[in-house]
Each structure stands twice: as C-alpha cells, then as structure tokens.
Design a protein around this motif. Structure first.
Motif, PDB file in Angstrom:
ATOM      1  N   PRO A  10       0.805  -1.227   0.000  1.00 36.14           N
ATOM      2  CA  PRO A  10       0.000   0.000   0.000  1.00 36.14           C
ATOM      3  C   PRO A  10       0.836   1.273   0.000  1.00 36.14           C
ATOM      4  O   PRO A  10       0.309   2.365  -0.138  1.00 36.14           O
ATOM      5  N   LYS A  53       0.308   4.432  -2.315  1.00 37.80           N
ATOM      6  CA  LYS A  53      -0.889   4.219  -3.121  1.00 37.80           C
ATOM      7  C   LYS A  53      -2.111   4.819  -2.429  1.00 37.80           C
ATOM      8  O   LYS A  53      -2.218   4.814  -1.207  1.00 37.80           O
ATOM      9  N   SER A  54      -3.031   5.332  -3.225  1.00 34.94           N
ATOM     10  CA  SER A  54      -4.272   5.869  -2.678  1.00 34.94           C
ATOM     11  C   SER A  54      -5.437   4.921  -2.891  1.00 34.94           C
ATOM     12  O   SER A  54      -6.546   5.162  -2.421  1.00 34.94           O
ATOM     13  N   GLU A  55      -5.188   3.854  -3.627  1.00 31.75           N
ATOM     14  CA  GLU A  55      -6.249   2.884  -3.890  1.00 31.75           C
ATOM     15  C   GLU A  55      -5.644   1.499  -4.010  1.00 31.75           C
ATOM     16  O   GLU A  55      -4.426   1.328  -4.075  1.00 31.75           O
ATOM     17  N   GLU A  56      -6.513   0.489  -4.042  1.00 31.67           N
ATOM     18  CA  GLU A  56      -6.056  -0.883  -4.107  1.00 31.67           C
ATOM     19  C   GLU A  56      -5.332  -1.169  -5.424  1.00 31.67           C
ATOM     20  O   GLU A  56      -5.727  -0.684  -6.485  1.00 31.67           O
ATOM     21  N   THR A  80       1.933   4.132   5.998  1.00 28.69           N
ATOM     22  CA  THR A  80       1.374   3.552   4.777  1.00 28.69           C
ATOM     23  C   THR A  80      -0.044   3.028   4.991  1.00 28.69           C
ATOM     24  O   THR A  80      -0.842   2.991   4.052  1.00 28.69           O
ATOM     25  N   SER A  90      -2.540   6.338   6.222  1.00 29.50           N
ATOM     26  CA  SER A  90      -2.923   7.223   5.120  1.00 29.50           C
ATOM     27  C   SER A  90      -4.045   6.651   4.271  1.00 29.50           C
ATOM     28  O   SER A  90      -4.665   7.361   3.484  1.00 29.50           O
ATOM     29  N   ARG A  91      -4.324   5.358   4.456  1.00 32.39           N
ATOM     30  CA  ARG A  91      -5.351   4.712   3.639  1.00 32.39           C
ATOM     31  C   ARG A  91      -6.648   4.469   4.398  1.00 32.39           C
ATOM     32  O   ARG A  91      -7.621   3.968   3.822  1.00 32.39           O
ATOM     33  N   THR A 118      -9.707   6.464   2.858  1.00 35.50           N
ATOM     34  CA  THR A 118     -10.100   6.026   1.514  1.00 35.50           C
ATOM     35  C   THR A 118     -10.387   4.535   1.459  1.00 35.50           C
ATOM     36  O   THR A 118     -11.055   4.062   0.550  1.00 35.50           O
ATOM     37  N   ILE A 154      -8.775   0.423   2.881  1.00 35.70           N
ATOM     38  CA  ILE A 154      -7.688  -0.514   2.621  1.00 35.70           C
ATOM     39  C   ILE A 154      -8.207  -1.915   2.904  1.00 35.70           C
ATOM     40  O   ILE A 154      -8.885  -2.148   3.914  1.00 35.70           O
ATOM     41  N   GLU A 184      -4.069  -5.924   1.627  1.00 34.60           N
ATOM     42  CA  GLU A 184      -2.961  -4.964   1.656  1.00 34.60           C
ATOM     43  C   GLU A 184      -2.598  -4.570   3.083  1.00 34.60           C
ATOM     44  O   GLU A 184      -1.457  -4.204   3.359  1.00 34.60           O
TER      45      GLU A 184
END
Length: 419
Positions: free
Chosen positions: A79, A82-85, A152, A155-156, A159, A161, A165
């Motif tokens: 992750p 990254k902001s998405e999967e 890491t 931060s997700r 949005t 996770i 991940e």
C-alpha cells in the motif's frame, strides 16, 4: 574512507534504526544484508536502482548481498504510496516478471566468490504457507495498534484498505525473519517509503528470536531533481532497464541530459567513481560547464553498468552521428535506436522516388514549390549528404541496409524513410 562514511558523503543514508549498532557491527564483521522488490513489471526502471546500487557498495566492501524479488508479496501489493487498491496480478504474470527482474539484477551483482550474492524469491517460503500458520506464527506478534500507526496504513484508512494490503507489512516482515534465521541476514536496505515495513521485520525478529535483536534497518532518500520534477521520467515515460523498452541510446541520453544542478548528486548516488574523481568533475561543472564532462562521465558509467561496453560504444556512436550529421555509417539497428521518436514515412520498397515528390509525400516540405526551394538552397540532406539537385531520385543505393533513408531538413530536423 570506510563504508558508512562513504555512504554519508554520497548522501545515501536517510534513516538508520541503530546508528551506533550498525557502525560497531560493520567495523568488526562482514554481514549478510538484503534489499527486496516486488515484481509489478517485467523490468526495473531507474527509480529502482539506488537501493540495489547501495547494496552493491556493501558487496564491494566485503559484505554478502541477498537480492530478493517478491514473488509472494507481489501477489498482494504494497500500500506504500498508493491511494487505492492495486490490481492483483496472476501467478503466471508475477513469475514472468520475477524472471525479468532477476536477469537485470544479475547485471549489478557478483554471484561468485566468498561474498557472492544470493538471489531469493519469497514465494519459495511464503507461497505454500497456510492461513493458520500465518496467523499463529506471525500475526500473533504484531498488534493492530502497531500496524495502524504505520504511515502507509494510516494514510489509507479514510479512503479504504483491504485486509489483503493491510497484512502486507507482516508478509514483508516475514521475509526479514526468514532471511535472518536461514541466512544470518543482519540488515535490510530499502527506500524511505519502506521504513514501516523494515521496522515490522525487526519487530518480528525481536519477538521471535530467542537471542534478541541483532538486526538493523537502513533507508535511502527519495531521489529528486533540483527543479522539483520527478526523477526518472521523460516525455515518453519511465526510463527502463530493459533495452526493448528504453534503448541503450535513450538510456545514455537520459543521463547525458542531466542538469548541472543535479549531475554531481547523481554521480555520488549512482556511480562507483571515487571521491577524487567526482570532486574533479564537480570542479568541471563550475569552471567549464559547456564541456559537460560530468554528464558524459555519468552517462558512460550508467550505460556501461546496465547495458555493457558494446552498447555504450553504440550509444556514443549514435549520439556523435546525430550531432555531426554523419549518419551514413550507422547500422540499421543503430538507426532504430537513434531515430525511434523522429517523424517517419513508409515508402514503397520496389519503387524509386523523386526527392521532391518524397519530401511532399512525407510532409517534410509542405508543397512542391517549398520542396524545390529547400533542395535548391541546400537545406536537404540524404543520409548526411547535402543534395541540391531538384531532379535527384532516391535509389536502392540511398537505403541503409535496404531499410532506411535519413532525410534532414535544416540543421536539426530529421525524418526517417522506411522501406
């Protein structure tokens, strides 16, 4: 100068888990240490190089590098950043990527001798592990609060996770435990974005090994450009190590076009030139920048390292031919590299063509009138030879290896005619 002092002089060390412990360990013994990469593509790009070149510096100092390509972790996705999967890859895709990356990494390290590098794939020990073993042997040692504190992961959270991940940091920590246990691996090197994963490995070693922690982590800085733009990117995209994706000529040109403000830093980061050699090149940047000695040294060192001496000589030959306009001695292979991005035109292979008609058909000149003016004024060259005859017709003799004719209009505008 010892290894740590050299790394600091080069600006390579960003974080250390135990600076004094690392210093004492390296001063008294030779260790095994590793750096890992997930096979998200079948080639490395130059943004991947610095951790592995740093690992090679340790090998040059007598330590043993372990080079890990993550066939298992590559199936999950880090992750970090990254902001998405991440879109999951198939096992077949990952294994093909593993083979491509391993081939490139063999260019960087020595695999023979007392401290020859060891190539490993974490799929060999993690791929067949069942979920109960993972949860009991590893998951038990890592607290949820500990993981939520990782940048890491934190931060997700907003949005989203997945659990997949979310567990990545434990999987990478397992690698460190395995290499520590089976190969006495004492250190992990990674980019600054890998700090959280490195410390998870150290946490697992601390809890799972009865003798207590004897391992360390080091991160290296993110490579940046002085103007704030991203390192390793060109108008056509990433600069790959695979010569089919980025030709040795393009690779050479990337480095030789380095700005004066960046070139000394890159010499320190990426080359194995001595301090004295780099300091001399730094003086050249300051006193005679127009000669671009530092850029030439950087381009030569990097192209030789990644593509070999023959490809370096070829890249220099293409560069000089383009600069001087003397292109008639280039081979078809060299033309494919050097003229990859110039405008091209497919001409019939079985016909002779009048030069004026060809200039218009290939849109080199906008009209026959302009084409005649261009030829008459000496603005048109065919394979490096100026042509002033408006009745000139191109024949088979004007085709390099029967495949290409190179037209130049003016001093710098090249066009490639393909047959």
């Amino acid at each position: 100068m010892d290894l740590l002092k050299d790394l600091k002089w080069r600006g390579i060390i960003y974080q250390q888990t135990d600076e004094e412990g690392i210093k004492d360990t390296l001063s008294t013994e030779k260790i095994s240490l590793y750096c890992g990469m997930d096979p998200t593509a079948d080639s490395m790009h130059i943004g991947h190089l610095l951790p592995y070149l740093t690992l090679r510096r340790f090998q040059n100092a007598g330590h043993r590098p372990i080079v890990l390509v993550g066939g298992a972790t590559g199936l999950i996705g880090d992750p970090s950043g990254k902001s998405e999967e991440r879109k999951l890859q198939t096992i077949e895709d990952v294994q093909r990527n593993v083979q491509g990356l391993q081939k490139q990494l063999r260019q960087i390290f020595e695999f023979e001798g007392e401290n020859g590098a060891l190539m490993v794939n974490n799929y060999d020990w993690a791929g067949s592990m069942d979920i109960v073993t993972f949860l009991r042997d590893y998951g038990k040692h890592v607290g949820i609060n500990y993981m939520l504190a990782k940048d890491t992961i934190a931060s997700r959270l907003e949005t989203g996770i997945s659990f997949t991940e979310f567990t990545y940091t434990i999987l990478q920590g397992m690698d460190f435990v395995h290499l520590y246990d089976k190969h006495n691996c004492r250190m992990q090197i990674g980019g600054s974005d890998q700090w959280g994963n490195i410390t998870t490995g150290l946490e697992l070693i601390r809890k799972m090994m009865p003798e207590g922690p004897k391992a360390f982590g080091v991160t290296i800085p993110l490579v940046t450009k002085a103007d704030g733009t991203k390192f390793g990117k060109t108008e056509s995209g990433a600069v790959w190590l695979d010569p089919e994706k980025t030709s040795p000529y393009e690779f050479y040109q990337f480095w030789i076009n380095t700005a004066d403000a960046d070139v000394v830093k890159y010499l320190k980061f990426f080359t194995f030139l001595s301090h004295e050699e780099i300091e001399e090149l730094e003086r050249a940047v300051q006193e005679e920048p127009h000669l671009r000695k530092a850029q030439k040294a950087l381009a030569e060192e990097m192209t030789r390292l990644i593509h070999g001496e023959e490809s370096l000589e070829q890249a220099i030959k293409i560069s000089q031919a383009l600069f001087n306009g003397d292109v008639k001695n280039l081979t078809a292979s060299e033309i494919k590299q050097g003229f990859k991005d110039v405008p091209s035109f497919d001409a019939p292979a079985d016909e002779e063509a009048g030069l004026i008609d060809l200039l218009v058909a290939a849109k080199i000149s906008p009209s026959k009138r302009q084409a005649r003016e261009d030829v008459g004024n000496g603005a048109i060259s065919v394979n490096g030879e100026r042509v002033t005859d408006t009745n000139y017709a191109l024949s088979a003799a004007d085709r390099i290896e029967g495949q290409f004719t190179i037209i130049r209009r003016g001093k710098k505008k090249y066009y490639l005619i393909k047959y």
